[in-house]
Design an enzyme around this catalytic site. Structure first.
Site, PDB file in Angstrom:
ATOM      1  N   GLU A 264       0.879  -1.178   0.000  1.00 20.36           N
ATOM      2  CA  GLU A 264       0.000   0.000   0.000  1.00 20.36           C
ATOM      3  C   GLU A 264       0.909   1.219   0.000  1.00 20.36           C
ATOM      4  OE1 GLU A 264      -2.481   2.667   2.991  1.00 20.36           O
ATOM      5  OE2 GLU A 264      -2.670   0.525   3.378  1.00 20.36           O
ATOM      6  N   CYS A 301      -3.652   7.171   5.469  1.00 20.70           N
ATOM      7  CA  CYS A 301      -3.610   6.669   4.094  1.00 20.70           C
ATOM      8  C   CYS A 301      -4.763   7.213   3.267  1.00 20.70           C
ATOM      9  CB  CYS A 301      -3.686   5.150   4.083  1.00 20.70           C
ATOM     10  SG  CYS A 301      -2.614   4.312   5.242  1.00 20.70           S
TER      11      CYS A 301
END
Length: 522
Positions: A264, A301
């Site tokens: 990620e 994120c």
């Protein structure tokens, strides 16, 4: 529990022989004892070999025994009490409510995977019976999922518990029956050691092979690359920068036997302000947006780093209200000096960009992050890829589009994202329907009338998306679907009942099975 600065390999504390590093209190600007020394090549090799040796026995455990192991890790983390909470606060400057909440999330996702093991559907059992009288005859075919092998997990900087030592990557890998060799993050090494010792204690309590979990301390890219290149490692879980993730992907692909990297990496999480919602709720949306942008000093994120809307008085109302909410925001300590430095550089680049106008820029301070809001045009965004680059922190860019056509053009230009948000009211359905097919190609999670920060840990959650938000847009790092990253299918043809895995036998333990293509509960 005393923090020693050691790595944890095969259930034992091991002092590294390489460069030393100390944790850093970002609020006080001070180093924290003790020193953590980087492990060397032989110590990395030892951890990986022990993981390889533990794999077959660990993956052969019953679902219930692995579930008990995950529950025990959760219990051992909670048993650390305030020692853990206070060390996290010291190393990150995160407030106590955030740390306690993240600890609860960490424990919760361990128990979520324990429940998944007990529920049993993760095996994906399939039976197709033999048809000896058919021409040509069909053999007896049975399938199940098994773990890939030892997994290298890289702890994240921004979630010292939930995406770290016992976070989602570790929990899902262990649930899949894969031993974990974890590289601790240098920004919170004391936190990592405490949680690592809790995992090691759980391994001991459950009587598992010591190689099921190891924690490697230290700094430097060489450690991570060496870990990924080790032949015993069969997959990688990573949360961090695009540069870091790409480096691991290159190393993994260059191995004699390439392995998957589930990374990620980068996302700016666009928020679409559709016309009627903007007209009806500009100020309310701005307030919610400002709160989302500054949550955790923007170190999420899913931080809303991009806002897309049609230019006009209603967008000006939004930017005015958002600017007012942000400009008075105080500069707050960021997780590490490195993150703070990168944030400051990103904000300065936008502030000095010829095609970008500064709307709000709270006073900045060294080592801290203060809110910033900018605006540019769709034509500038379409022609300059640099405007899509993530600024990790409380900064966002508004893109003013001429009309719906230009709004869709910008949407088509977007890179892959973790999330996209539609702020919409009655009358915006047609515009949302026009955007939806594009967003389905671009993002992993589409939400309406909310804000992207806040990722629920549950079965339906997708925390992933097309590149560069992740290296593999088919997967998620949050929720029960995360286990599939570390599994592969095996088919058994005409094996006797005695040779078949227990879950595939005629009277086996499979809770769910697909028999002749039809899913049934056993």
């Amino acid at each position: 529990m005393i923090i020693t600065g050691d790595a944890l390999i095969g259930g034992k504390a091991v002092t590294g022989t390489g460069a030393g590093v100390r944790a850093f209190n970002p609020a006080l600007g001070q180093a924290i004892e003790p020193e953590f020394r980087t492990v060397d090549a032989s110590q990395i090799d030892q951890a990986c070999r022990l993981a390889d040796e533990a794999f077959d026995s660990f993956r052969s455990l019953s679902d219930e025994k692995r579930a008990i192991f995950l529950d025990t890790i959760a219990d051992q983390i909670m048993a650390l009490g305030d020692v853990l909470v206070e060390r996290v606060m010291e190393e990150t400057s995160l407030p106590r409510p955030r740390v306690e909440g993240e600890r609860g999330r960490t424990v919760g996702q361990l128990k979520l995977f324990a429940n998944l093991l007990r529920e049993g559907s993760w095996h994906d059992v399939r039976f197709d019976k033999a048809l000896p009288d058919r021409t040509p005859p069909r053999p007896d075919l049975r399938m199940r999922m098994i773990g890939l092998g030892p997994v290298a997990v890289f702890a994240a900087s921004n979630f010292p518990l939930a995406f770290s030592v016992a976070g989602g990557d570790t929990a899902s890998a262990l649930a899949a029956g894969c031993p974990v060799v974890l590289k601790a993050h240098f920004a919170h090494p004391g936190t990592s050691e405490l949680v690592g010792r809790a995992v090691v204690k759980a391994v001991e309590i459950c009587g598992l092979p010591a190689g099921v979990f190891s924690l490697l301390a230290g700094v430097g890219n060489e450690l991570g690359i060496a870990l990924v290149r080790h032949p015993a490692i069969k997959a990688v879980g990573f949360t961090g920068s695009r540069g870091g993730g790409m480096a691991l992907m290159v190393a993994a692909a260059a191995r004699p036997v390439p392995i998957p990297v589930y990374a990620e990496m980068s996302s700016i999480n666009p928020v679409f302000l559709l016309p009627n919602a903007l007209k009806n709720r500009a100020e309310d949306i701005a307030a919610g947006f400002a709160a989302s942008l500054t949550l955790g000093v923007g170190q999420m994120c899913t931080n809303p780093g991009l806002v897309l809307a049609i230019d006009g008085p209603d967008l000006q109302r939004f930017t005015a209200a958002a600017s007012q909410a942000l400009v008075g925001g105080a500069a707050c300590s960021m997780l590490s000096p490195g993150i703070a430095g990168n944030f400051a550089r990103g904000v300065n680049q936008l502030a000095e960009h010829a095609d970008v106008t500064t709307l709000a820029l709270a006073p900045q301070a060294e080592g801290k992050g203060a809110p910033a809001l900018f605006v540019s045009t769709a034509s500038a965004f379409l022609s300059q890829h640099a405007l899509q680059e993530e600024i990790f922190g409380p900064a966002s860019l508004v893109i003013a589009c001429k009309d719906v056509v230009e709004l869709r053009q910008v949407t088509e230009k977007l890179e892959g994202q973790l999330t996209a948000t539609l702020q919409m009211d009655e009358g915006d359905l047609e515009a949302a329907q026009a955007l939806l097919p594009v967003l389905e190609r671009k993002v992993g999670r589409i939400l309406a009338n909310g804000y992207p920060t806040g990722v629920e840990v549950c079965s339906a959650m997708v925390h992933g998306g097309p590149f560069p938000s992740t290296s593999d847009g088919r997967t998620t790092s949050v929720g029960t679907g995360a286990i599939t990253r570390f599994l592969r299918p095996v088919c058994y043809q005409n094996l006797s009942q005695a040779l078949l895995p227990e879950v595939l036998r005629d009277n086996g333990s499979a809770t769910w099975l697909r028999r002749e293509g039809e899913l049934t509960r056993n």
